[in-house]
Every structure is written in structure tokens, then in C-alpha cells.
Motif scaffolding. Sequence first.
Motif: not given
Length: 102
Positions: A4-28
Motif C-alpha cells: 500500500y502506498t499512501l499519498y498524504c498531501g500536507l496542505n490543510d483542506k480548509d486554508s489550503r496552505r501547509q499548516e504543519i511542518s513537513t517534519l512534524e507531519a512525518a512524525k505524526v
Amino acid sequence: MKKYTLYCGLNDKDSRRQEISTLEAAKVIRNACLHHADGATIFEADGTYRHEDGRQVSEKTLRVELLMVEEGVVRRIVDFLKAALNQESIAVQMQDVASVLW
């Protein structure tokens, strides 16, 4: 067996901007995968996405590969990540593969 390959975009669906850093998202993502599965491989990528309203954005994307895991587990990981990263969707690619642990 499936990969399984998941493609997780990092832009927030509401603001359409990246609200969480790439490093923090990777930790999550890493913590979610370790909680539900035995591990994962995470890659950073650049992606594009067309929102449900038709607007298209470019965004940092984390590609997550999961092996030796059941589909139900992948669904739980995706549901958790959609909420944690505030995503409209996460694309999941399923491939039949031959994999072993040596």
C-alpha cells in the motif's frame, strides 16, 4: 500480498496552505504507522491536488509505503491521518507484490 502506498498531501483542506511542518507531519505519520502496523517507509515529494470544488494546489506530499499489513489496518491509518492532518482525502495505491522478511 499487497503493498500500500499512501499519498498524504500536507496542505490543510480548509486554508489550503501547509499548516504543519513537513517534519512534524512525518512524525505524526510515523507514529500512526508504528501504532497500527510494524513500520513504514516515508518519502518526501512534491504533489498537486484538485480539491472537491475544482481548485488545484501544489503541495508538499509524504509518500508512505506499507508492506505486510491488512487492508483494514491501512484504512484505520488513513482515517486517523485524514483527521490529524486535516485532509479531504488520502490517495492509496494497492499493488500485488512478493515480499518477505529475511
